[in-house]
Structure formats: structure tokens, C-alpha cells
Design a protein around this motif. Structure first.
Motif, PDB file in Angstrom:
ATOM      1  N   THR A 227       0.815  -1.207   0.000  1.00  0.00           N
ATOM      2  CA  THR A 227       0.000   0.000   0.000  1.00  0.00           C
ATOM      3  C   THR A 227       0.850   1.259   0.000  1.00  0.00           C
ATOM      4  O   THR A 227       0.588   2.209  -0.719  1.00  0.00           O
ATOM      5  CB  THR A 227      -0.938   0.002   1.225  1.00  0.00           C
ATOM      6  OG1 THR A 227      -1.736  -1.171   1.176  1.00  0.00           O
ATOM      7  CG2 THR A 227      -1.828   1.232   1.213  1.00  0.00           C
ATOM      8  N   GLY A 228       1.893   1.305   0.830  1.00  0.00           N
ATOM      9  CA  GLY A 228       2.749   2.480   0.885  1.00  0.00           C
ATOM     10  C   GLY A 228       1.977   3.723   1.278  1.00  0.00           C
ATOM     11  O   GLY A 228       1.276   3.748   2.288  1.00  0.00           O
TER      12      GLY A 228
ATOM     13  N   ARG B 165       1.222   9.486  10.112  1.00  0.00           N
ATOM     14  CA  ARG B 165       2.671   9.376  10.023  1.00  0.00           C
ATOM     15  C   ARG B 165       3.251  10.790  10.114  1.00  0.00           C
ATOM     16  O   ARG B 165       2.885  11.668   9.311  1.00  0.00           O
ATOM     17  CB  ARG B 165       3.103   8.737   8.692  1.00  0.00           C
ATOM     18  CG  ARG B 165       2.545   7.334   8.439  1.00  0.00           C
ATOM     19  CD  ARG B 165       3.299   6.312   9.271  1.00  0.00           C
ATOM     20  NE  ARG B 165       2.897   4.953   8.957  1.00  0.00           N
ATOM     21  CZ  ARG B 165       1.987   4.258   9.635  1.00  0.00           C
ATOM     22  NH1 ARG B 165       1.351   4.825  10.666  1.00  0.00           N
ATOM     23  NH2 ARG B 165       1.701   3.015   9.319  1.00  0.00           N
ATOM     24  N   ILE B 166       4.156  11.011  11.077  1.00  0.00           N
ATOM     25  CA  ILE B 166       4.847  12.290  11.191  1.00  0.00           C
ATOM     26  C   ILE B 166       6.340  12.037  11.028  1.00  0.00           C
ATOM     27  O   ILE B 166       6.925  11.216  11.744  1.00  0.00           O
ATOM     28  CB  ILE B 166       4.566  12.974  12.542  1.00  0.00           C
ATOM     29  CG1 ILE B 166       3.071  13.273  12.694  1.00  0.00           C
ATOM     30  CG2 ILE B 166       5.387  14.262  12.668  1.00  0.00           C
ATOM     31  CD1 ILE B 166       2.688  13.849  14.042  1.00  0.00           C
ATOM     32  N   ILE B 167       6.938  12.722  10.079  1.00  0.00           N
ATOM     33  CA  ILE B 167       8.362  12.556   9.780  1.00  0.00           C
ATOM     34  C   ILE B 167       9.017  13.932   9.889  1.00  0.00           C
ATOM     35  O   ILE B 167       8.573  14.891   9.242  1.00  0.00           O
ATOM     36  CB  ILE B 167       8.566  12.002   8.356  1.00  0.00           C
ATOM     37  CG1 ILE B 167       7.824  10.683   8.192  1.00  0.00           C
ATOM     38  CG2 ILE B 167      10.054  11.837   8.043  1.00  0.00           C
ATOM     39  CD1 ILE B 167       7.605  10.279   6.743  1.00  0.00           C
ATOM     40  N   SER B 168      10.043  14.032  10.707  1.00  0.00           N
ATOM     41  CA  SER B 168      10.724  15.311  10.888  1.00  0.00           C
ATOM     42  C   SER B 168      12.160  15.219  10.389  1.00  0.00           C
ATOM     43  O   SER B 168      12.817  14.179  10.537  1.00  0.00           O
ATOM     44  CB  SER B 168      10.703  15.730  12.363  1.00  0.00           C
ATOM     45  OG  SER B 168       9.371  15.957  12.790  1.00  0.00           O
TER      46      SER B 168
ATOM     47  N   ALA C 160       6.693   6.739   5.830  1.00  0.00           N
ATOM     48  CA  ALA C 160       5.327   7.197   5.565  1.00  0.00           C
ATOM     49  C   ALA C 160       4.380   6.076   5.185  1.00  0.00           C
ATOM     50  O   ALA C 160       3.160   6.237   5.264  1.00  0.00           O
ATOM     51  CB  ALA C 160       5.334   8.241   4.452  1.00  0.00           C
ATOM     52  N   GLY C 161       4.903   4.945   4.783  1.00  0.00           N
ATOM     53  CA  GLY C 161       4.061   3.862   4.293  1.00  0.00           C
ATOM     54  C   GLY C 161       3.270   3.164   5.383  1.00  0.00           C
ATOM     55  O   GLY C 161       3.666   3.125   6.547  1.00  0.00           O
ATOM     56  N   GLU C 162       2.159   2.602   5.001  1.00  0.00           N
ATOM     57  CA  GLU C 162       1.336   1.842   5.951  1.00  0.00           C
ATOM     58  C   GLU C 162       2.125   0.683   6.562  1.00  0.00           C
ATOM     59  O   GLU C 162       1.914   0.309   7.719  1.00  0.00           O
ATOM     60  CB  GLU C 162       0.074   1.320   5.264  1.00  0.00           C
ATOM     61  CG  GLU C 162      -0.931   2.408   4.922  1.00  0.00           C
ATOM     62  CD  GLU C 162      -2.268   1.840   4.461  1.00  0.00           C
ATOM     63  OE1 GLU C 162      -2.519   0.625   4.696  1.00  0.00           O
ATOM     64  OE2 GLU C 162      -3.065   2.594   3.887  1.00  0.00           O
TER      65      GLU C 162
END
Length: 254
Positions: free
Chosen positions: A2-3, A136-139, A233-235
Motif C-alpha cells: 500500500t505504501g 505518520r509524522i516525519i521530521s 510514511a508507508g502503511e
């Protein structure tokens, strides 16, 4: 897999460099992308490139250190696409100087954009993520978090983002939200080019010097960071949270 397909993503500082690379990668993988930047014309140019090859994206403008502007941008994105499930805190500035030369404004600007900006964006975005029990939180941290001459403000901010990430992971994990950080090493961008010029060299010389010192024997490009962001970020990355990945060609191995 799925990504990020069919998810809605917001990338701050998305008009150029690493942010634009992440926006393009997410769109190519099927996400609907909000490209947020202080300069809306620059954000629109990135959106035009994405939509020109069949992606879905919208240009947004905000100073990430201003709550009302961030709220308005998130509202616009959710109004356009109906949800928000991925946030990339990438907006950043440089105000490099040695400690004894650094001004209050140099310090405050970097803290406001990197730390206050990530705090505001995360706080506002998480409301949507909590409601849907997914996010999804990416910093974007940096190898400068380890300390770097002439970057006491930037290094402090990037180290702070690692603490922010780990705390977000603890607080938001029960709601199906993960939080992770990426710490790039040398990545060739307009910001890196500006740094090279500041210290009296060229981007070509900086690239060659970085490559010679790294186990992988090359400098990094925005796609290297986008690949890692796509994983976070992917599922499928739902069991990975509170992590910091150094994407630096092995610089930390010395």
C-alpha cells in the motif's frame, strides 16, 4: 504494497531541495500532496512539475512559525482532499555563524522555523490523524545534531527535533500515529550550495570532499532522503516509531 497510495501528505518547505524530492516521490507513489512553502510561487512550480507527470498536488503558503497561517494551510489541504494522514516537517533555514558572532535574530529565526514550526504543524495535523486513528509524522533532523562548527543554532534545533520526534511517538502511538526522524548528511541542494559559498568553496568541491570521506564514496541527493521518507510514511512501517535514521553515506562510522 500500500505504501502512501491514496493518503494525503503535507510537506513543509516543499518547494525545493529535499522537500521537493519527497513531494515528488510521494505523488509518484499515489499520494495526494500539499506542497507548503513560504514562497507560494515556488511551491506552485513544484506542483506544476508533479501534476505535469500525472501526480496530484496543491500549492500552499505559510510561515510555519505562525499558528494561524499553518492552521489555514492545513484547513485548505483538508478541504481540498478530505483528510491529512502524513506530515513531513522539512521547512528550514540557515543562519550560520560562530558563537561569538551569532546574533539573537540568527538564533531565534532558526529556532522558530525548525522547532516552533515542527511543533505547530505536528499539533495541528495530529487532530486529523487522531480522529482517523492513523498518521505518520516525519521530521527532518541532520547530522549537525551531533554538533557542527558555525551552526550552534542549527545543530541545537536539529537535535531538538529528535527529542520532539521521540515524544510525539510516545504520546501519539496509542492513536495509530508513528513519528520518526531522518538525519541527512551531505545532500546536494540549493541550501548546501549556499553553505559552500559561505565558507568560500564551491558545491563541486564540497561534493568531492564529502564523497572522498564517505564509505559509499558519493554525495547524497534529495532522492536518497525521499526513499527513506517513503518507508517511514508507508502503511507497512506501522511498527516503527520514535526512530532517527542517519542517511549520511556512513559518515557516522568514522
Amino acid at each position: 504494497m500500500t505504501g502512501v497510495k491514496d493518503h494525503v501528505a503535507l510537506i513543509t518547505g516543499g518547494a525545493q531541495g529535499i522537500g521537493a524530492g519527497i513531494a515528488a516521490r510521494f505523488a509518484a507513489d499515489g499520494a495526494k500532496v500539499g506542497v507548503l512553502d513560504l514562497n507560494k510561487d515556488a511551491a506552485q512550480a513544484t506542483v506544476d512539475q508533479i501534476t505535469g507527470i500525472g501526480g496530484t498536488a496543491i500549492a500552499l503558503s505559510a510561515d510555519v512559525s505562525q499558528r494561524d497561517q499553518v492552521q489555514a494551510a492545513v484547513d485548505e489541504l483538508v478541504g481540498e482532499y478530505g483528510s491529512l494522514s502524513i506530515l513531513v516537517n522539512n521547512a528550514g533555514v540557515l543562519r550560520d555563524n560562530l558563537l561569538f558572532k551569532m546574533t539573537d535574530d540568527d538564533w531565534t529565526m532558526v529556532m522558530d522555523v525548525h522547532l516552533r514550526g515542527a511543533f505547530l504543524c505536528s499539533q495541528i495535523a495530529q487532530k486529523h490523524m487522531v480522529a482517523q486513528k492513523y498518521g505518520r509524522i516525519i521530521s527532518m533532523s541532520s547530522t549537525s545534531a551531533r554538533g557542527n562548527r558555525g551552526q550552534i543554532n542549527y545543530s541545537t534545533a536539529k537535535a531538538g527535533l529528535q527529542g520532539l520526534t521521540k515524544t510525539l511517538a510516545i504520546e501519539l502511538g496509542p492513536f495509530g500515529i508513528t513519528a520518526n526522524a531522518i538525519a541527512p548528511g551531505f545532500i546536494e541542494t540549493a541550501m548546501t550550495k549556499a553553505t559552500a559559498e559561505r565558507i568560500g568553496t564551491t558545491i563541486e568541491q564540497m561534493r568531492e570532499g564529502a564523497a572522498a570521506a564517505l564509505p559509499v564514496r558519493r554525495g547524497g541527493v534529495p532522492a536518497d532522503i525521499a526513499n527513506t521518507a517513503a518507508f517511514f510514511a508507508g502503511e507497512e512501517a506501522g511498527y516503527v516509531t520514535g526512530q532517527v535514521i542517519y542517511v549520511d553515506g556512513g559518515s557516522g562510522l568514522h
